[in-house]
Design a protein around this motif. Structure first.
Motif: not given
Length: 249
Positions: A201-225
Motif C-alpha cells: 500500500g505504500s512506497r515504504l512497504e514496497a522498499a521493505a518487501l524488495a529488500a527482505r525478499t532479495g528482489l532489490l538486489d536482483r532489480a539492481g542488476a536488471v536496472t544497471r543493464g
C-alpha cells in the motif's frame, strides 16, 4: 514421565488446542503464548525441557532468530519447530538455527509426542517423509518456488523495476521522472503499478518487501543493464542538452 513443555504459536487457538492435548497425555505445559516476537524471552525465563515453536513462513529470513537466542541463553532447551510443509531451505534454516526437529502443523498428536520425546533425548526429530521430500527437491530443483524475490521480479516490466529501485533509493515522483526522462504523471502511474503488482500500500512497504525478499538486489542488476541500454541507445533523443553535445546528422 511427562515432559515440561512450552507451546508458542502466532495462532492462539492452535497453541491452546495443542497444549490441552499434551496435558491430557500427561505432560506439563508451562505456557501457550501467541506472540512469536516474545517467544525467546518467555522460553528463556521459563526454561522448559522442550519448546514447540510455531511458524507459518519457515523460509523467511530471520524467522528462526528466536531459536538462535534460545539456544544461546538456554542450550539445554530442545526447540521443535511447528510449521507447514517446508521447503529444503526451511528445514535447513531450522536446524542451522539450532532446532532439534521440525513437525508439521497437521501432524497427529502421537507424531508430535514422538518428536517431543526424541528431542528431549537429544535426537533429531523430523519425519522421514519430510526429509525424503526435501532431498527429492534438492536433487530435482524444478523452479525453486520458494524464491519469492525472483517470482516478484517476473511480475514487473524493466521500467517498473527501475522505478522500484529509485523508490528504494528514496526518490520522489519528481526525481523519478527527471532521472528516467518521463513526465511526472507517467512516473506516478509506474509507481502505482509497482505497488499494485507487489501487493503493498505504500512506497515504504514496497522498499521493505524488495529488500527482505532479495528482489532489490536482483532489480539492481536488471536496472544497471537497462540504464546502460538507455545511455547508449536513447540519450540523443532527450534533447540538445544531453550527453556530450554532439549532434546527430
Amino acid at each position: 514421565m511427562g515432559v515440561r513443555l512450552m507451546v508458542v504459536d502466532d495462532h492462539r487457538l492452535l497453541a491452546e488446542a495443542l497444549a490441552s492435548a499434551l496435558k491430557l497425555r500427561g505432560h506439563r505445559v508451562l505456557a501457550a503464548a501467541a506472540p512469536a516476537a516474545g517467544a525467546a524471552e518467555l522460553v528463556i525465563t521459563r526454561a522448559p525441557e522442550v519448546c514447540l515453536l510455531g511458524t507459518a513462513t519457515p523460509a523467511e529470513p530471520g524467522i528462526f532468530d528466536p531459536v538462535v537466542r534460545i539456544k544461546q541463553e538456554r542450550p539445554q532447551v530442545a526447540v521443535l519447530v511447528l510449521g507447514p510443509v517446508p521447503s529444503p531451505r526451511g528445514i535447513a534454516a531450522a536446524f542451522a538455527a539450532g532446532a532439534s526437529g521440525y513437525v508439521r502443523h497437521d501432524e497427529r498428536i502421537e507424531g508430535v509426542e514422538r518428536a517431543i520425546m526424541k528431542a528431549r533425548s537429544g535426537e533429531a526429530a523430523v519425519a522421514p517423509q519430510l526429509l525424503q521430500g526435501a532431498f527429492s527437491e534438492l536433487l530435482n530443483p524444478a523452479a525453486q518456488p520458494d524464491d519469492e524475490g525472483q517470482r516478484l521480479l517476473q511480475l514487473l516490466t524493466p521500467r517498473e523495476v527501475e522505478v522500484l529501485v529509485r523508490v528504494a533509493d528514496g526518490e520522489d515522483t519528481r526525481l523519478i521522472a527527471a532521472g528516467m526522462g518521463i513526465a511526472p504523471s507517467t512516473a506516478r502511474t509506474h509507481v502505482q503499478r509497482v505497488l499494485m503488482k507487489l501487493g503493498v500500500g505504500s512506497r515504504l512497504e514496497a522498499a521493505a518487501l524488495a529488500a527482505r525478499t532479495g528482489l532489490l538486489d536482483r532489480a539492481g542488476a536488471v536496472t544497471r543493464g537497462h540504464r546502460a541500454g538507455d545511455l547508449t541507445g536513447c540519450m540523443p533523443s532527450r534533447g540538445a542538452g544531453a550527453g556530450s553535445g554532439r549532434s546527430q546528422p
